[in-house]
Write an enzyme that holds these catalytic residues in place. Structure first.
Site, PDB file in Angstrom:
ATOM      1  N   CYS A  48       0.845  -1.185   0.000  1.00 58.65           N
ATOM      2  CA  CYS A  48       0.000   0.000   0.000  1.00 58.65           C
ATOM      3  C   CYS A  48       0.888   1.246   0.000  1.00 58.65           C
ATOM      4  CB  CYS A  48      -0.873  -0.035   1.239  1.00 58.65           C
ATOM      5  SG  CYS A  48      -1.907   1.413   1.468  1.00 58.65           S
ATOM      6  N   PRO A  49       0.579   2.201  -0.830  1.00 59.97           N
ATOM      7  CA  PRO A  49      -0.556   2.396  -1.715  1.00 59.97           C
ATOM      8  C   PRO A  49      -0.280   2.024  -3.166  1.00 59.97           C
ATOM      9  CG  PRO A  49       0.566   4.474  -1.512  1.00 59.97           C
ATOM     10  CD  PRO A  49       1.340   3.461  -0.678  1.00 59.97           C
TER      11      PRO A  49
END
Length: 103
Positions: free
Chosen positions: A34-35
């Site tokens: 993430c992200p």
């Protein structure tokens, strides 16, 4: 008939493989945290306006929250996820520009 998406041949994390048509794609985001899976998904959709469905392959558990949230924010449809051997497939129906967010 269901098909199993295939990652791109180069094996590079974040690579894109061809789907059955130029309207679908497989984004291999395995190994990305993430992200990055959502950033790569957004870039893919923005760069290929003809896309109508994307299957995102992920190993980061946060993608189970991030990808549906991105779909809601951008007006695309999250079609669900399936666990596979060591990764998860997330399916996204991409709405054409001008129709995203339409009921």
């Amino acid at each position: 008939m269901s098909r199993s998406p295939q990652p791109a041949d180069d094996g590079d994390a974040g690579s894109v493989g061809a789907g059955e048509t130029d309207r679908d794609a497989v984004l291999d985001a395995r190994g990305l945290r993430c992200p990055l899976p959502v950033i790569r998904l957004a870039r893919l959709v923005g760069d290929h306006p003809a896309l109508r469905e994307v299957t995102v392959l992920t190993t980061d558990p946060a993608a189970a929250y991030d990808i549906p949230a991105w779909c809601r924010l951008r007006g695309h449809d999250y079609l669900g996820a399936r666990d596979r051997d060591g990764h998860t497939e997330h399916r996204v129906a991409v709405r054409p520009i001008g129709q995203a967010g339409a009921p």
